[in-house]
Enzyme design. Structure first.
Site, PDB file in Angstrom:
ATOM      1  N   HIS A 195      41.532  51.073 -11.472  1.00  0.00           N
ATOM      2  CA  HIS A 195      40.498  51.684 -11.019  1.00  0.00           C
ATOM      3  C   HIS A 195      39.639  51.210  -9.881  1.00  0.00           C
ATOM      4  O   HIS A 195      40.032  50.088  -9.511  1.00  0.00           O
ATOM      5  CB  HIS A 195      39.655  52.092 -12.297  1.00  0.00           C
ATOM      6  CG  HIS A 195      38.777  50.805 -12.821  1.00  0.00           C
ATOM      7  ND1 HIS A 195      37.538  50.977 -13.629  1.00  0.00           N
ATOM      8  CD2 HIS A 195      39.112  49.699 -12.484  1.00  0.00           C
ATOM      9  CE1 HIS A 195      37.060  49.626 -13.687  1.00  0.00           C
ATOM     10  NE2 HIS A 195      37.774  48.711 -13.148  1.00  0.00           N
ATOM     11  N   CYS A 244      35.155  44.298  -8.367  1.00  0.00           N
ATOM     12  CA  CYS A 244      35.400  45.712  -8.784  1.00  0.00           C
ATOM     13  C   CYS A 244      35.395  46.909  -7.803  1.00  0.00           C
ATOM     14  O   CYS A 244      35.869  47.999  -8.252  1.00  0.00           O
ATOM     15  CB  CYS A 244      34.846  45.901 -10.166  1.00  0.00           C
ATOM     16  SG  CYS A 244      34.886  44.546 -11.369  1.00  0.00           S
ATOM     17  N   HIS A 263      42.078  47.738  -8.688  1.00  0.00           N
ATOM     18  CA  HIS A 263      42.588  46.608  -9.340  1.00  0.00           C
ATOM     19  C   HIS A 263      43.077  47.527 -10.736  1.00  0.00           C
ATOM     20  O   HIS A 263      42.500  48.589 -10.918  1.00  0.00           O
ATOM     21  CB  HIS A 263      41.409  45.629  -9.352  1.00  0.00           C
ATOM     22  CG  HIS A 263      40.099  46.072 -10.128  1.00  0.00           C
ATOM     23  ND1 HIS A 263      39.239  46.765  -9.341  1.00  0.00           N
ATOM     24  CD2 HIS A 263      39.807  45.629 -11.243  1.00  0.00           C
ATOM     25  CE1 HIS A 263      38.373  47.003 -10.248  1.00  0.00           C
ATOM     26  NE2 HIS A 263      38.769  46.393 -11.668  1.00  0.00           N
ATOM     27  N   HIS A 302      43.424  46.757 -15.388  1.00  0.00           N
ATOM     28  CA  HIS A 302      43.062  46.063 -16.365  1.00  0.00           C
ATOM     29  C   HIS A 302      44.132  46.515 -17.381  1.00  0.00           C
ATOM     30  O   HIS A 302      44.634  47.418 -17.683  1.00  0.00           O
ATOM     31  CB  HIS A 302      41.860  46.461 -16.924  1.00  0.00           C
ATOM     32  CG  HIS A 302      40.460  46.174 -16.021  1.00  0.00           C
ATOM     33  ND1 HIS A 302      40.020  44.980 -15.858  1.00  0.00           N
ATOM     34  CD2 HIS A 302      40.007  46.920 -15.181  1.00  0.00           C
ATOM     35  CE1 HIS A 302      39.083  44.716 -14.947  1.00  0.00           C
ATOM     36  NE2 HIS A 302      38.808  46.093 -14.440  1.00  0.00           N
ATOM     37  N   ASP A 344      47.316  55.733 -19.321  1.00  0.00           N
ATOM     38  CA  ASP A 344      48.309  54.398 -19.504  1.00  0.00           C
ATOM     39  C   ASP A 344      49.212  54.611 -18.025  1.00  0.00           C
ATOM     40  O   ASP A 344      49.668  55.461 -17.868  1.00  0.00           O
ATOM     41  CB  ASP A 344      49.431  54.349 -20.544  1.00  0.00           C
ATOM     42  CG  ASP A 344      49.992  53.239 -20.584  1.00  0.00           C
ATOM     43  OD1 ASP A 344      49.363  52.226 -20.164  1.00  0.00           O
ATOM     44  OD2 ASP A 344      51.266  52.916 -21.067  1.00  0.00           O
ATOM     45  N   HIS A 345      49.164  53.598 -17.443  1.00  0.00           N
ATOM     46  CA  HIS A 345      49.802  53.399 -15.926  1.00  0.00           C
ATOM     47  C   HIS A 345      49.435  54.328 -15.061  1.00  0.00           C
ATOM     48  O   HIS A 345      49.941  55.017 -14.272  1.00  0.00           O
ATOM     49  CB  HIS A 345      51.152  53.429 -16.167  1.00  0.00           C
ATOM     50  CG  HIS A 345      51.963  52.050 -16.946  1.00  0.00           C
ATOM     51  ND1 HIS A 345      51.446  51.696 -18.097  1.00  0.00           N
ATOM     52  CD2 HIS A 345      52.499  51.125 -16.151  1.00  0.00           C
ATOM     53  CE1 HIS A 345      51.926  50.351 -18.382  1.00  0.00           C
ATOM     54  NE2 HIS A 345      52.673  50.094 -17.526  1.00  0.00           N
ATOM     55  N   GLU A 381      37.920  45.597 -22.019  1.00  0.00           N
ATOM     56  CA  GLU A 381      38.117  45.404 -20.515  1.00  0.00           C
ATOM     57  C   GLU A 381      38.812  44.255 -20.127  1.00  0.00           C
ATOM     58  O   GLU A 381      40.049  44.131 -19.555  1.00  0.00           O
ATOM     59  CB  GLU A 381      37.221  46.042 -19.471  1.00  0.00           C
ATOM     60  CG  GLU A 381      37.574  46.147 -18.163  1.00  0.00           C
ATOM     61  CD  GLU A 381      36.536  46.593 -17.189  1.00  0.00           C
ATOM     62  OE1 GLU A 381      36.414  47.875 -16.841  1.00  0.00           O
ATOM     63  OE2 GLU A 381      35.675  45.599 -16.912  1.00  0.00           O
TER      64      GLU A 381
HETATM   65 NI    NI Z   1      37.749  46.822 -13.244  1.00  0.00          NI
END
Ligand code: NI
Length: 136
Positions: free
Chosen positions: A14, A33, A39, A41, A79-80, A126
């Site tokens: 995200h 961010c 990037h 998580h 997911d992914h 997160e």
């Molecule tokens: Ni982030």
């Protein structure tokens, strides 16, 4: 009343960014961010439901049913994936943990009722230092 929690995990990319702000304002607000190239998580989602114990089964709810529901309705869609661009219900939103957890609540609340319990709390982790909690 007994509270039960199921943990599920997802890994997503995200970027925190508000189009209404300048690039410099986004950097000041979100720091790393807001990196334009995303990037990621490894998120952990804790879904807590509450209910009475069923005398015949000894259970509040079958955790397999809850796990399946959360996987089908939430995890498989996140997911992914890139949360900014690939998730229909996050389109146009700032995909902070706060916004994500409220969106997940809206998806799950009625569906948890349908399998016989009440959604009580969502906890979205997160990073090892940051998590959010939502009670509806
Ligand atoms: Ni982030």
């Amino acid at each position: 009343m007994v509270y039960l929690t199921r943990r599920e995990r997802f890994s997503s990319a995200h970027r925190l960014f508000n189009q209404a702000f300048s690039e410099q304002e986004n950097i000041e607000l979100y720091g790393k961010c807001t990196n334009p190239n995303w990037h990621g998580h490894n998120y952990e989602l804790f879904v807590t439901v509450k209910g009475e114990i069923n005398k015949a089964t000894g259970l509040v709810i079958n955790l397999k049913d809850l796990g399946r529901l959360v996987k089908e309705e939430v995890i498989e869609k996140l997911d992914h994936k890139n949360l900014n661009t690939e998730v229909d219900y996050l389109q146009g939103k700032i995909v902070s943990s706060e916004v994500i957890v409220v969106s997940i609540w809206e998806i799950l609340f009625d569906k948890v009722k349908n399998i016989g319990a009440t959604l009580h709390k969502l906890k979205l982790v997160e990073t090892e230092n940051n998590y959010v909690e939502y009670y509806g």
